[in-house]
Write a protein that holds these residues in place. Structure first.
Motif, PDB file in Angstrom:
ATOM      1  N   ARG A 158       0.982  -1.094   0.015  1.00 46.96           N
ATOM      2  CA  ARG A 158      -0.115  -0.012   0.099  1.00 46.96           C
ATOM      3  C   ARG A 158       0.872   1.345  -0.037  1.00 46.96           C
ATOM      4  NH1 ARG A 158      -2.877  -1.747   5.216  1.00 46.96           N
ATOM      5  NH2 ARG A 158      -0.698  -2.976   5.196  1.00 46.96           N
ATOM      6  N   ILE A 159       0.545   2.389  -0.604  1.00 43.84           N
ATOM      7  CA  ILE A 159       0.841   3.712  -0.393  1.00 43.84           C
ATOM      8  C   ILE A 159       0.423   4.463   0.926  1.00 43.84           C
ATOM      9  CG2 ILE A 159       1.085   5.606  -1.551  1.00 43.84           C
ATOM     10  CD1 ILE A 159       0.724   4.593  -4.267  1.00 43.84           C
ATOM     11  N   PHE A 160       1.058   4.707   1.667  1.00 45.39           N
ATOM     12  CA  PHE A 160       0.752   5.430   2.844  1.00 45.39           C
ATOM     13  C   PHE A 160       1.108   6.879   2.697  1.00 45.39           C
ATOM     14  CE2 PHE A 160       1.192   0.928   4.535  1.00 45.39           C
ATOM     15  CZ  PHE A 160       0.016   0.748   5.262  1.00 45.39           C
ATOM     16  N   PHE A 161       0.244   7.675   3.766  1.00 44.12           N
ATOM     17  CA  PHE A 161       0.605   9.028   3.572  1.00 44.12           C
ATOM     18  C   PHE A 161       2.016   9.184   4.135  1.00 44.12           C
ATOM     19  CE2 PHE A 161       0.876  13.440   5.371  1.00 44.12           C
ATOM     20  CZ  PHE A 161      -0.102  14.161   4.116  1.00 44.12           C
ATOM     21  N   GLY A 162       2.706  10.205   3.545  1.00 41.08           N
ATOM     22  CA  GLY A 162       4.039  10.082   3.621  1.00 41.08           C
ATOM     23  C   GLY A 162       4.887   9.671   2.769  1.00 41.08           C
ATOM     24  N   ASP A 163       4.576   8.657   2.009  1.00 37.84           N
ATOM     25  CA  ASP A 163       5.342   7.971   1.039  1.00 37.84           C
ATOM     26  C   ASP A 163       5.316   8.937  -0.191  1.00 37.84           C
ATOM     27  OD1 ASP A 163       5.729   5.831   2.702  1.00 37.84           O
ATOM     28  OD2 ASP A 163       3.933   4.642   1.513  1.00 37.84           O
ATOM     29  N   THR A 165       6.743  11.533  -0.510  1.00 34.42           N
ATOM     30  CA  THR A 165       7.903  12.410  -0.444  1.00 34.42           C
ATOM     31  C   THR A 165       8.838  11.818  -1.078  1.00 34.42           C
ATOM     32  OG1 THR A 165       8.365  11.598   1.656  1.00 34.42           O
ATOM     33  CG2 THR A 165       6.980  13.611   1.521  1.00 34.42           C
ATOM     34  N   GLU A 166       8.851  10.353  -1.364  1.00 35.79           N
ATOM     35  CA  GLU A 166       9.879   9.573  -1.846  1.00 35.79           C
ATOM     36  C   GLU A 166       9.334   8.839  -3.284  1.00 35.79           C
ATOM     37  OE1 GLU A 166      10.704   6.648   1.085  1.00 35.79           O
ATOM     38  OE2 GLU A 166      11.345   8.028   2.467  1.00 35.79           O
ATOM     39  N   ILE A 167       8.146   8.548  -3.497  1.00 37.15           N
ATOM     40  CA  ILE A 167       7.582   7.716  -4.446  1.00 37.15           C
ATOM     41  C   ILE A 167       7.538   8.730  -5.749  1.00 37.15           C
ATOM     42  CG2 ILE A 167       4.975   8.163  -4.141  1.00 37.15           C
ATOM     43  CD1 ILE A 167       4.760   5.471  -4.994  1.00 37.15           C
ATOM     44  N   ASP A 168       7.820   8.397  -6.722  1.00 40.27           N
ATOM     45  CA  ASP A 168       7.756   9.175  -8.062  1.00 40.27           C
ATOM     46  C   ASP A 168       6.747   8.911  -8.921  1.00 40.27           C
ATOM     47  OD1 ASP A 168       9.870  10.919  -7.328  1.00 40.27           O
ATOM     48  OD2 ASP A 168      11.386   9.514  -7.904  1.00 40.27           O
ATOM     49  N   GLU A 473      -3.179  19.407  -8.601  1.00 42.47           N
ATOM     50  CA  GLU A 473      -2.348  20.259  -8.092  1.00 42.47           C
ATOM     51  C   GLU A 473      -1.816  20.047  -6.549  1.00 42.47           C
ATOM     52  OE1 GLU A 473       0.738  23.160  -7.999  1.00 42.47           O
ATOM     53  OE2 GLU A 473      -0.340  22.430  -9.680  1.00 42.47           O
ATOM     54  N   ILE A 474      -2.902  19.457  -5.863  1.00 43.42           N
ATOM     55  CA  ILE A 474      -2.769  19.301  -4.338  1.00 43.42           C
ATOM     56  C   ILE A 474      -1.765  18.108  -4.325  1.00 43.42           C
ATOM     57  CG2 ILE A 474      -4.986  17.728  -4.373  1.00 43.42           C
ATOM     58  CD1 ILE A 474      -3.129  19.888  -1.432  1.00 43.42           C
ATOM     59  N   GLU A 475      -1.726  17.128  -5.493  1.00 36.98           N
ATOM     60  CA  GLU A 475      -1.005  15.950  -5.139  1.00 36.98           C
ATOM     61  C   GLU A 475       0.444  16.264  -5.561  1.00 36.98           C
ATOM     62  OE1 GLU A 475      -2.464  13.256  -4.119  1.00 36.98           O
ATOM     63  OE2 GLU A 475      -4.455  13.939  -4.634  1.00 36.98           O
ATOM     64  N   ILE A 476       0.849  17.142  -6.321  1.00 39.67           N
ATOM     65  CA  ILE A 476       2.058  17.821  -6.537  1.00 39.67           C
ATOM     66  C   ILE A 476       2.498  18.402  -5.423  1.00 39.67           C
ATOM     67  CG2 ILE A 476       3.526  19.057  -7.944  1.00 39.67           C
ATOM     68  CD1 ILE A 476       1.976  18.433 -10.380  1.00 39.67           C
ATOM     69  N   GLN A 477       1.845  19.149  -4.775  1.00 40.04           N
ATOM     70  CA  GLN A 477       2.210  19.953  -3.556  1.00 40.04           C
ATOM     71  C   GLN A 477       2.552  19.148  -2.441  1.00 40.04           C
ATOM     72  OE1 GLN A 477      -1.199  22.557  -2.848  1.00 40.04           O
ATOM     73  NE2 GLN A 477      -0.760  24.126  -4.544  1.00 40.04           N
ATOM     74  N   LEU A 478       1.746  17.918  -2.304  1.00 38.62           N
ATOM     75  CA  LEU A 478       1.849  17.007  -1.382  1.00 38.62           C
ATOM     76  C   LEU A 478       3.396  16.377  -1.585  1.00 38.62           C
ATOM     77  CD1 LEU A 478      -1.372  15.270  -0.871  1.00 38.62           C
ATOM     78  CD2 LEU A 478      -0.365  16.862   0.980  1.00 38.62           C
ATOM     79  N   THR A 479       3.957  16.221  -2.918  1.00 44.17           N
ATOM     80  CA  THR A 479       5.232  15.555  -2.720  1.00 44.17           C
ATOM     81  C   THR A 479       6.488  16.465  -2.468  1.00 44.17           C
ATOM     82  OG1 THR A 479       5.438  16.271  -5.155  1.00 44.17           O
ATOM     83  CG2 THR A 479       4.492  14.369  -4.558  1.00 44.17           C
ATOM     84  N   ASN A 481       6.526  19.554  -4.426  1.00 44.89           N
ATOM     85  CA  ASN A 481       6.626  19.841  -5.781  1.00 44.89           C
ATOM     86  C   ASN A 481       7.710  19.203  -6.384  1.00 44.89           C
ATOM     87  OD1 ASN A 481       4.486  21.967  -5.808  1.00 44.89           O
ATOM     88  ND2 ASN A 481       5.685  23.032  -4.209  1.00 44.89           N
ATOM     89  N   ARG A 482       7.836  17.866  -6.178  1.00 36.02           N
ATOM     90  CA  ARG A 482       9.024  17.153  -6.694  1.00 36.02           C
ATOM     91  C   ARG A 482       8.281  16.696  -8.305  1.00 36.02           C
ATOM     92  NH1 ARG A 482      10.336  12.716  -5.449  1.00 36.02           N
ATOM     93  NH2 ARG A 482       8.458  12.119  -4.415  1.00 36.02           N
ATOM     94  N   TRP A 483       7.338  16.402  -8.287  1.00 33.94           N
ATOM     95  CA  TRP A 483       6.657  15.932  -9.600  1.00 33.94           C
ATOM     96  C   TRP A 483       6.467  17.110 -10.636  1.00 33.94           C
ATOM     97  CZ3 TRP A 483       2.009  12.589  -7.866  1.00 33.94           C
ATOM     98  CH2 TRP A 483       2.183  11.513  -6.996  1.00 33.94           C
ATOM     99  N   GLU A 484       6.936  16.682 -12.118  1.00 33.40           N
ATOM    100  CA  GLU A 484       6.358  17.436 -12.879  1.00 33.40           C
ATOM    101  C   GLU A 484       5.031  17.491 -13.423  1.00 33.40           C
ATOM    102  OE1 GLU A 484       9.143  17.330 -16.429  1.00 33.40           O
ATOM    103  OE2 GLU A 484      10.912  18.006 -15.012  1.00 33.40           O
ATOM    104  N   GLN A 485       4.399  18.613 -13.740  1.00 36.73           N
ATOM    105  CA  GLN A 485       3.116  18.585 -14.300  1.00 36.73           C
ATOM    106  C   GLN A 485       3.008  17.810 -15.519  1.00 36.73           C
ATOM    107  OE1 GLN A 485      -0.287  17.957 -14.426  1.00 36.73           O
ATOM    108  NE2 GLN A 485      -0.598  19.518 -12.911  1.00 36.73           N
ATOM    109  N   ASN A 486       2.069  17.581 -16.079  1.00 37.82           N
ATOM    110  CA  ASN A 486       1.955  16.972 -17.450  1.00 37.82           C
ATOM    111  C   ASN A 486       1.966  18.136 -18.455  1.00 37.82           C
ATOM    112  OD1 ASN A 486       1.451  14.373 -17.309  1.00 37.82           O
ATOM    113  ND2 ASN A 486      -0.646  14.486 -17.043  1.00 37.82           N
TER     114      ASN A 486
END
Length: 489
Positions: A158-163, A165-168, A473-479, A481-486
């Motif tokens: 499972r993906i837990f909250f906090g993951d 910051t590491e998952i791409d 956008e909120i999902e990117i912010q939770l990382t 801002n490590r993820w690039e947007q489409n």
């Protein structure tokens, strides 16, 4: 099938949990104390099935995004996120797109919960349970990859909250590879028929695998697996197209995979994904309708005149796929002692409604009727399988003869003459047939995208951008801002 247990209330990471649930005390079933019996696995599996019902939104917006329908609704501000997708002006701040992301990942996590503990307890029926689980994971990931492209991939955990910051985000090719592995396992370990109605079958796994191949341009592989299903599976076209989408004809020989809905428990707007009914049906009905056969809805997802006119006049599918409300009113002018049929015109009223999925009379009418319609969603029909196989042969091994055979089986039921052309003309004929046969079922936008026709067919479509929807956008912010947007968003 109903959710018999609460798997977890904030089960998926990368999504928020409603404030209504924050203080709810729930059982700790994420521990080593669970999965001690087949019943535990079956209950968790029902939980994994449950998120299929939330895919109503994928179907609704998938249709509106195409050139088949307009958003409709009450006004230009009625569910702004849907209106934006219709106009191709959607942004990363879109609640409905975030819902699709969140709910599909909730399904992934519920399937991965089972897979995380797949080796804990053995029982006789285990390969069947794991086969169903892996199909469901593949189904949810297929939805995610076709909507958003590269998405985070987690396998057997499972993906837990906090993951976050590491998952791409994982390249879509790797996501598709996992989808293929899951569906091959499911096809090898499931029977063509299950004891319980609505369960995943070998045919469902083969069909979705063929679709995954087709979306990647793997035509020869798609043709091979779809031929196997067509030749060896228990499925066939229903003789009478007019009956395919009626509530008395669910889970028929034409349904390869069907999302189960019921009206046994009411729902509300506070948790649309909690509804056991098909929310898209209520959204698509005529507003304030008073007449026979059908019931009222919110007048979203209205077919255009161009879509209606795409059918030949002698194509029997047209009037059982698209409700021409004016013609229906004329046919029922004596309704209610001559008072006739009445309705309220909504925003972008075209005079047409998606007859396949609008409310029917005769259900339980509990809760909010517009949110608890029992109409099952025919996710994969045998007609779709035939047309996918036709396309795969036409574009793959060039076996146009077999492609025409499959295509003409669908056309014969529609009361249409056989197609005799080959090559590119046959390709275009297959594309048109897919649009007509599957109108209102949420496939057309993705068909246009994968065949590079979207820019020429959809107003406002920007090539290089609108093939994918934006990552919320909120999902990117939770990382962080490590993820690039489409691209383009």
């Amino acid at each position: 099938m109903k959710l018999k247990i609460i798997i977890a209330l904030c089960f998926v990471s990368l999504t928020s949990c409603s404030d209504d649930f924050v203080d709810v005390e729930s059982q700790d079933i994420n521990s080593e104390n669970y999965f001690n019996s087949e019943e535990d696995y079956q209950n968790a599996l029902i939980g994994a099935y449950d998120l299929l019902q939330a895919s109503y939104l994928n179907v609704l917006i998938g249709e509106i995004a195409s050139n088949n329908t307009l958003a409709g609704g009450e006004s230009a501000t009625d569910v702004v996120g849907i209106q934006q997708v219709d106009d191709m002006i959607h942004t990363p701040d879109n609640q409905q797109l975030r819902d699709i992301w969140s709910w599909m990942y909730a399904g992934v996590n519920r399937a991965n919960y089972i897979m995380e503990f797949q080796d804990k307890t053995d029982f006789a029926n285990k390969s069947n349970v794991i086969g169903q689980t892996r199909f469901l994971r593949a189904y949810y990931y297929f939805e995610l990859v076709k909507w958003f492209g590269d998405v985070p991939l987690s396998v057997d955990k499972r993906i837990f909250f906090g993951d976050q910051t590491e998952i791409d985000r994982t390249p879509k090719e790797e996501v598709y590879a996992q989808i293929e592995q899951d569906l091959i396992f499911a096809a090898d370990n499931l029977p063509y028929t299950q004891v319980d109605e609505g369960r995943v079958t070998k045919g469902a796994a083969q069909a979705l695998l063929g679709k995954a191949y087709l979306y990647q341009g793997k035509y020869d592989q798609a043709a091979l697996i779809l031929d196997e299903l067509i030749n060896n599976g228990p499925h066939d076209l229903m003789d009478d197209f007019s009956l395919v989408f009626e509530n008395d004809n669910e889970n028929t020989e034409e349904s390869v995979f069907e999302v189960q809905y019921s009206d046994l428990e009411g729902a509300g707007f506070g948790c649309l994904q909690c509804s056991e009914g098909n929310v898209a049906v209520g959204f698509s009905g005529p507003r304030n309708f008073n007449g026979p056969l059908f019931e009222s809805g919110f007048s979203f997802n209205v077919p255009t005149q161009e879509t209606y006119d795409a059918f030949d006049d002698d194509d029997i599918r047209r009037d059982f796929s698209i409700l021409n409300i004016e013609a229906f009113a004329e046919e029922n002018a004596d309704y209610n002692n001559g008072a006739g049929v009445s309705w309220t015109e909504g925003f972008e009223h075209t005079g047409f409604f998606n007859r396949k999925y609008i409310p029917r009379q005769g259900d339980s009418n509990i809760g909010d009727q517009n949110l608890t319609n029992p109409n099952n969603y025919r996710s994969i029909r045998f007609a779709d399988v035939l047309l996918m196989a036709a396309e795969a042969h036409n574009l793959g091994d060039g076996n146009d003869g077999l492609a025409r055979t499959y295509l003409n089986r669908v056309r014969f039921r529609a009361n249409l003459e056989d197609i005799t052309v080959g090559g590119n003309a046959l390709t275009e004929a297959i594309y048109l047939e897919r649009r007509l046969e599957l109108v209102g079922e949420g496939h057309h936008f993705f068909d246009l995208v994968r065949t590079n026709r979207a820019a020429s067919e959809i107003d406002g479509f920007v090539p290089g951008k609108h093939e994918l929807f934006p990552i919320p956008e909120i999902e990117i912010q939770l990382t962080g801002n490590r993820w690039e947007q489409n691209p383009g968003y």
